[in-house]
Enzyme design. Structure first.
Site, PDB file in Angstrom:
ATOM      1  N   PRO A  28     -19.594 -54.027  33.698  1.00 56.95           N
ATOM      2  CA  PRO A  28     -19.859 -52.871  32.842  1.00 56.95           C
ATOM      3  C   PRO A  28     -19.211 -53.067  31.476  1.00 56.95           C
ATOM      4  O   PRO A  28     -18.045 -53.449  31.395  1.00 56.95           O
ATOM      5  CB  PRO A  28     -19.204 -51.710  33.595  1.00 56.95           C
ATOM      6  CG  PRO A  28     -19.001 -52.208  34.980  1.00 56.95           C
ATOM      7  CD  PRO A  28     -18.809 -53.680  34.879  1.00 56.95           C
ATOM      8  N   ALA A  30     -18.967 -50.954  27.725  1.00 62.84           N
ATOM      9  CA  ALA A  30     -19.301 -49.735  27.002  1.00 62.84           C
ATOM     10  C   ALA A  30     -20.219 -50.030  25.829  1.00 62.84           C
ATOM     11  O   ALA A  30     -19.959 -50.927  25.028  1.00 62.84           O
ATOM     12  CB  ALA A  30     -18.025 -49.055  26.506  1.00 62.84           C
ATOM     13  N   GLN A  82     -20.648 -47.600  37.758  1.00 61.73           N
ATOM     14  CA  GLN A  82     -19.201 -47.738  37.763  1.00 61.73           C
ATOM     15  C   GLN A  82     -18.557 -46.428  37.344  1.00 61.73           C
ATOM     16  O   GLN A  82     -18.918 -45.852  36.317  1.00 61.73           O
ATOM     17  CB  GLN A  82     -18.698 -48.851  36.835  1.00 61.73           C
ATOM     18  CG  GLN A  82     -17.195 -49.065  37.051  1.00 61.73           C
ATOM     19  CD  GLN A  82     -16.562 -50.038  36.084  1.00 61.73           C
ATOM     20  OE1 GLN A  82     -16.439 -49.745  34.907  1.00 61.73           O
ATOM     21  NE2 GLN A  82     -16.140 -51.192  36.586  1.00 61.73           N
ATOM     22  N   CYS A 113     -10.005 -51.178  32.969  1.00 56.37           N
ATOM     23  CA  CYS A 113     -10.188 -50.878  31.546  1.00 56.37           C
ATOM     24  C   CYS A 113      -8.831 -50.808  30.849  1.00 56.37           C
ATOM     25  O   CYS A 113      -7.938 -50.072  31.271  1.00 56.37           O
ATOM     26  CB  CYS A 113     -10.923 -49.562  31.377  1.00 56.37           C
ATOM     27  SG  CYS A 113     -11.263 -49.151  29.646  1.00 56.37           S
ATOM     28  N   ASN A 215     -13.308 -62.875  37.450  1.00 58.79           N
ATOM     29  CA  ASN A 215     -13.792 -62.459  36.139  1.00 58.79           C
ATOM     30  C   ASN A 215     -12.829 -62.978  35.077  1.00 58.79           C
ATOM     31  O   ASN A 215     -11.623 -62.968  35.265  1.00 58.79           O
ATOM     32  CB  ASN A 215     -13.875 -60.921  36.097  1.00 58.79           C
ATOM     33  CG  ASN A 215     -14.280 -60.365  34.750  1.00 58.79           C
ATOM     34  OD1 ASN A 215     -13.747 -59.356  34.305  1.00 58.79           O
ATOM     35  ND2 ASN A 215     -15.227 -60.979  34.086  1.00 58.79           N
ATOM     36  N   ARG A 240     -18.316 -60.683  28.568  1.00 59.89           N
ATOM     37  CA  ARG A 240     -18.608 -61.083  27.189  1.00 59.89           C
ATOM     38  C   ARG A 240     -19.455 -62.353  27.104  1.00 59.89           C
ATOM     39  O   ARG A 240     -20.104 -62.600  26.089  1.00 59.89           O
ATOM     40  CB  ARG A 240     -17.289 -61.282  26.436  1.00 59.89           C
ATOM     41  CG  ARG A 240     -16.477 -59.992  26.249  1.00 59.89           C
ATOM     42  CD  ARG A 240     -15.135 -60.270  25.613  1.00 59.89           C
ATOM     43  NE  ARG A 240     -14.321 -61.138  26.451  1.00 59.89           N
ATOM     44  CZ  ARG A 240     -13.410 -61.986  25.981  1.00 59.89           C
ATOM     45  NH1 ARG A 240     -13.198 -62.077  24.671  1.00 59.89           N
ATOM     46  NH2 ARG A 240     -12.712 -62.741  26.797  1.00 59.89           N
TER      47      ARG A 240
END
EC number: 1.3.1.-
Length: 379
Positions: A28, A30, A82, A113, A215, A240
């Site tokens: 996810p 933003a 999520q 986050c 990740n 990314r």
């Protein structure tokens, strides 16, 4: 290539009853992983494609903007949401809504986050430091899910002196979480420095009952293979690395099938994907100005490494309509081949000086502190 992975030695990922092939998850992001971007990536290859982060309070209160953010494309499956939350009761309410109203097929919980507006409320990467609160949220979510798989994504911890990922992984197993994903950075690192793949390996050694996903610093399909070989993780989460590179999912599918074939699009193919992306955004927004404005942030990522003049870049980034965007794209040298400089990092990368936390947050690892949860989704 010494990747340590050959052919279908890479197994499908099992997330509850959902089988994911290849074992790849779109992280996810933003303002990025809306339905149009997910559709663009799905056109390239398979995986589990997760929505932007949704605030559990905003969902439970039926916030209009939040409901717009959980729109899924026709035929999109599995539908994945999520959630971020700090209050077990509110998270449970939001998950129950998702299950009972058929809003999604899978729920992922955000404990990774690092942005200040999240951590200063004790959410995201800050929350696993409070072990009892973490357990309560996981228990509430799994209890409310009605059989839907619930997963969680986290970081190593707040900083190197306050690591939480091994404790969090064990708590996840005990509370019935279907899979855990670890970003190999602390919150204070933000996206700076190198991801610690050894931490992913340690988590995999400690958590054997459920899938562990890795990740961090996956810029190519070969990076994904190396991570899986080095850490033993069951799959990868890509963030990314796919910015301006939706065909990374084509590469990941090929790599995990054992193929050495990789996408190396010339500028003409990149231009066609850019146009497709903008068209999907316009269609989703139902407004050409809004869709084109949202596309602008993607221009630099798509063109990274290619020789494109500053004036042309500005023209693409300021186009006011699809027609103008297509005219600007037509001006590009479509025969320009894929450049070596196109590889490598994209997106924000600077570390932070400190992580903003609620007052006294680090005084006690057990306290079940609940702070007021944001009613705005998006991370």
């Amino acid at each position: 290539m010494d990747d340590g992975v050959r052919g279908r030695a890479v197994a499908a990922l099992k997330v509850g009853a959902i089988e994911v092939w290849p074992p790849v998850v779109l992280a996810p992001m933003a303002g990025i992983t809306s339905a149009p971007f997910r559709a663009l990536c799905r056109e390239q290859g398979g995986g589990l494609f997760v929505s932007e982060m949704i605030t559990s309070r905003a969902l439970a209160e039926r916030n209009r903007k939040t409901f717009a953010m959980i729109r899924f494309a026709e035929g999109e499956w599995p539908r994945s949401i999520q959630l971020y939350g700090v209050d077990p009761a509110v998270v449970g309410r939001a998950v129950r809504m998702i299950a009972e109203e058929g809003l999604a097929d899978h729920v992922d919980l955000n404990f990774g986050c690092p942005v200040p507006k999240v951590t200063r409320r004790g959410g995201g990467a800050a929350l696993p430091y409070k072990r009892d609160l973490l357990r309560a949220i996981l228990r509430a979510a799994v209890s409310a899910a009605g059989g839907l798989p619930v997963t969680m994504k986290m970081r190593k911890g707040i900083d190197e002196r306050h690591l939480t990922y091994l404790d969090a992984g064990r708590i996840a197993v005990e509370e019935g979480i279907a899979a855990v994903a670890l970003h190999g950075r602390t919150a204070v690192q933000h996206y700076g420095g190198e991801a610690d793949w050894e931490a992913i390996a340690r988590l995999k050694e400690a958590v054997t009952e459920i899938p562990v996903l890795g990740n961090g610093d996956i810029w190519s399909a070969d990076d994904a293979l190396r991570m899986m070989a080095r850490t033993g993780c069951d799959g990868v989460v890509v963030g990314r690395g796919c910015l301006g590179r939706p065909w990374l999912f084509r590469d990941l599918a090929a790599a995990m099938e054992g193929s050495a074939e990789r996408a190396r699009p010339d500028l003409g193919e990149v231009a066609r994907v850019m146009a497709r992306h903008a068209e999907l955004l316009v269609e989703s927004f139902g407004s050409e100005p809004h869709g084109i404005a949202d596309f602008r942030k993607h221009v630099g990522w798509y063109l990274k490494g290619f020789t494109v003049g500053a004036e042309t870049r500005r023209g693409l980034a300021t186009a006011a309509s699809l027609e103008e965007l297509r005219e600007r794209l037509a001006e590009l040298d479509h025969t320009q081949p894929w450049p070596a400089a196109a590889e490598g990092p994209r997106g924000k990368s600077n570390p932070r000086d400190k992580v903003l936390l609620p007052e006294g947050w680090l005084d006690d690892t057990r306290g079940g502190v609940v702070t007021e949860e944001s009613d705005v989704s998006g991370g």
